[in-house]
Design a protein around this motif. Sequence first.
Motif, PDB file in Angstrom:
ATOM      1  N   LEU A 260       0.826  -1.210   0.000  1.00 28.62           N
ATOM      2  CA  LEU A 260       0.000   0.000   0.000  1.00 28.62           C
ATOM      3  C   LEU A 260       0.863   1.265   0.000  1.00 28.62           C
ATOM      4  O   LEU A 260       0.568   2.230  -0.718  1.00 28.62           O
ATOM      5  CB  LEU A 260      -0.944   0.007   1.209  1.00 28.62           C
TER       6      LEU A 260
ATOM      7  N   ARG B 139      -8.919   5.386  -2.154  1.00 24.89           N
ATOM      8  CA  ARG B 139      -9.404   4.594  -3.297  1.00 24.89           C
ATOM      9  C   ARG B 139      -8.344   4.470  -4.388  1.00 24.89           C
ATOM     10  O   ARG B 139      -8.172   3.402  -4.978  1.00 24.89           O
ATOM     11  CB  ARG B 139     -10.666   5.219  -3.890  1.00 24.89           C
TER      12      ARG B 139
ATOM     13  N   ASP C  15      -5.812   1.984  -3.195  1.00 28.34           N
ATOM     14  CA  ASP C  15      -6.368   0.635  -3.313  1.00 28.34           C
ATOM     15  C   ASP C  15      -6.295   0.147  -4.756  1.00 28.34           C
ATOM     16  O   ASP C  15      -5.872  -0.990  -5.022  1.00 28.34           O
ATOM     17  CB  ASP C  15      -7.831   0.605  -2.849  1.00 28.34           C
TER      18      ASP C  15
ATOM     19  N   THR D  86     -11.402  -2.241  -2.249  1.00 30.76           N
ATOM     20  CA  THR D  86     -11.683  -0.890  -1.774  1.00 30.76           C
ATOM     21  C   THR D  86     -11.829  -0.901  -0.253  1.00 30.76           C
ATOM     22  O   THR D  86     -12.496  -1.774   0.303  1.00 30.76           O
ATOM     23  CB  THR D  86     -12.983  -0.365  -2.429  1.00 30.76           C
TER      24      THR D  86
ATOM     25  N   THR E 123      -9.176  -1.077   1.809  1.00 28.73           N
ATOM     26  CA  THR E 123      -7.981  -1.665   2.426  1.00 28.73           C
ATOM     27  C   THR E 123      -7.035  -0.578   2.931  1.00 28.73           C
ATOM     28  O   THR E 123      -6.567  -0.624   4.076  1.00 28.73           O
ATOM     29  CB  THR E 123      -7.259  -2.587   1.431  1.00 28.73           C
TER      30      THR E 123
END
Length: 188
Positions: free
Chosen positions: A7, A26, A29, A36, A38
């Motif tokens: 990420l 978003r 992600d 969506t 995470t």
Amino acid sequence: MSRRNLLRDAAIDVLGGQGSRALTHRAVDAAAGVPTGTAKNYFPTRDALLGAVADRCLERFREAGTLPTAGPAGRTDLAALLRGLLEEATGPGRTRVLAYQELHGEAARKPWLGKVLAEISAADFAAMEQLQRAAGLDVSPQRAAVVTLAVHAAIVDLLAHPADVPNGAGLDDLAGFVEGLLDVVYPR
């Protein structure tokens, strides 16, 4: 690679590729290819996301050794190394460097973020000074800082100009630019 690092690396890609305004949970992600929500689970606020990117930049600076660990054997090697740094920053490392520049813009309005970036800058200045010493130059902290700041400014300028637009600062010839910089700061 851990999901957290996935990420954070995706956030660097978004920030560097699309700019600060595009950095959303978003978008991260989507860039990471995860469901969506995470990124929001890991980094609940945009500030937490920015902090995670800054921390990841610091980690990658330390891990990758943005600057080589072995010092240059002399002035010619140092010039080649500096030219290589400019080429890396505007070539393969472009997205990462752009993300780092975006973080600086955010840090101008978020002092807490500037503290993380200051750690990267301090390490960068120290490493650049050490490289100049290793090259056998008559180094002072001021001279080393001038070279480092000139390289940083050159990167910003190179990133901002399209390749087909002539560069008035002499950056069309990176070898000549670096040699000229060293000649001005460290006359032969």
